[in-house]
Design an enzyme around this catalytic site. Sequence first.
Site, PDB file in Angstrom:
ATOM      1  N   ASP A 169       0.767  -1.255   0.000  1.00  0.00           N
ATOM      2  CA  ASP A 169       0.000   0.000   0.000  1.00  0.00           C
ATOM      3  C   ASP A 169       0.796   1.302   0.000  1.00  0.00           C
ATOM      4  OD1 ASP A 169      -1.661  -2.100   0.556  1.00  0.00           O
ATOM      5  OD2 ASP A 169      -2.656  -1.170   2.265  1.00  0.00           O
ATOM      6  N   GLU A 404       1.480  -9.024  11.745  1.00  0.00           N
ATOM      7  CA  GLU A 404       1.327  -8.651  10.335  1.00  0.00           C
ATOM      8  C   GLU A 404       2.692  -8.341   9.685  1.00  0.00           C
ATOM      9  OE1 GLU A 404      -1.163  -5.218  10.095  1.00  0.00           O
ATOM     10  OE2 GLU A 404      -1.548  -5.416   7.947  1.00  0.00           O
TER      11      GLU A 404
HETATM   12  C1  GLC Z   1      -3.147  -4.288   3.856  1.00  0.00           C
HETATM   13  C2  GLC Z   1      -2.006  -4.885   3.055  1.00  0.00           C
HETATM   14  C3  GLC Z   1      -2.579  -5.710   1.932  1.00  0.00           C
HETATM   15  C4  GLC Z   1      -3.500  -6.766   2.533  1.00  0.00           C
HETATM   16  C5  GLC Z   1      -4.578  -6.127   3.417  1.00  0.00           C
HETATM   17  C6  GLC Z   1      -5.388  -7.139   4.204  1.00  0.00           C
HETATM   18  O1  GLC Z   1      -3.902  -3.395   3.086  1.00  0.00           O
HETATM   19  O2  GLC Z   1      -1.171  -3.902   2.564  1.00  0.00           O
HETATM   20  O3  GLC Z   1      -1.565  -6.292   1.170  1.00  0.00           O
HETATM   21  O4  GLC Z   1      -4.101  -7.513   1.536  1.00  0.00           O
HETATM   22  O5  GLC Z   1      -3.985  -5.281   4.347  1.00  0.00           O
HETATM   23  O6  GLC Z   1      -4.548  -7.946   4.963  1.00  0.00           O
END
Ligand code: GLC
Length: 441
Positions: A169, A404
């Site tokens: 992101d 995460e």
């Molecule tokens: C965040 C991450 C993305 C992922 C999402 C849900 O937006 O950057 O890659 O898919 O979270 O975990």
Amino acid sequence: MAKKPHSKIEQAKIVLEKNWQGSFTIPCEGLYPFQWNWDSGFIALGWAHINMDRAKQEIRSLLSGQWKNGFIPHILFHNESDSYFPGPEVHASYLSPHSPALKTSGITQPPVLGFVLEECFKISHNEELDFVREVFDAIYHNHHYFYTNRDPKNEGLVYICHNWEAGTDNTPVWDEIWKDLESPEYQLDRRDTKHVDASNRPSNREYQHYIHLIELFKSWKYDDGLIASNGPFLIQDPLFNAMLIKSNESLINLGNLLEKKEQVSQLRRWQQKAKESFNKKLYSKELGTYVYYDLRNERHLNYVSSSSFAPLFAGVPNQEIAEEMVRWYFEKGTFSGNKGQFLLCASFDPKSTSFDPKRYWRGPVWINLNWIIYRGLLRYGMKDVAEKIKHDTMYVLNKFGFYEYFDPRKEVLNTLDKGYGGNNFSWSAALYIDMLKNTNL
Ligand code: GLC
């Protein structure tokens, strides 16, 4: 007698169990309360080892959000939740004539389903051919969507139109794009920073750009032609294209088993062009790795991130280039640190002034990228470095749990007692299971 503590692999299963919603798995309670596209792919790999029915259900649920034109959205709102922003009303997928009845987002994520399906088939010891037959055409349709709507120059490289499509992101690579974007100063109702320390998340200004892009797409009713001609964010991303190429390869293998001759020939044509263009256009000789191309402004974005190494997984570089890249970046190189001070693999170039070891995709280690790079290294026979990245992955997960993302600085890790972002994060648990159980690679 005291109860025996759960083994780590049992704990990983518990994370998946807890995040299971009856027909799909959320990435993380509170922080990500819906079904996410590439998360579900990685999560299915974990389920495949412990409960194949759930792996299949995960994939079926994701496909239930597929649009009529083959597009698969990045979020599926099967359920209601007020713990996430932006929700279904912001994305407003109903504006597109292609969208299904289910509320979804109108942007996508890296196309992992093809290779996930092949992996699940292998994990089932080739028993799940009926399931492969059930979902093959839908995934093929998704690839068809990409090559017919996201490749305006017919190069075999597809673009992403939003940073959330990259999966990474807030990588500093996008800073180049945001610099020139005059997004309105929206009042944001952010919920992520209620769950996680704001210093670990994207900034408010970045979020305003993210929302601005969505608002533009809505004003164009998510029309791909309008996005291609007017969208300010139009990037050929090495990770996204590597996932598509790896998935092409898997669909070719599976299509052969199903005797889908026409689709296999089409996939081969896409594949050949894709690999050639990838090496021609996205490989930087100066950097010795793969970079990004900004189609809107016709320029390379010469940054190195963990996405730069994803092409290994898709078999894009030749052996010599692959070995040079790994030597340069992973063996006492930029990403390992000249004194081996970093864990593999930081999400962004640790030598860059934009590197931030705590902030999301601006530096921390992410488990899915480690898994992709690990598989890529094995593909090229680079067992030692592959073992090192597996070791580093296991190290953080064993020490801290299924967070995460993680700080890549070894010195700092010694002083911490947890990872960053959400805890009990599904793909961290799922890929832990896969890395431990998938031993015949
Ligand atoms: C965040 C991450 C993305 C992922 C999402 C849900 O937006 O950057 O890659 O898919 O979270 O975990």
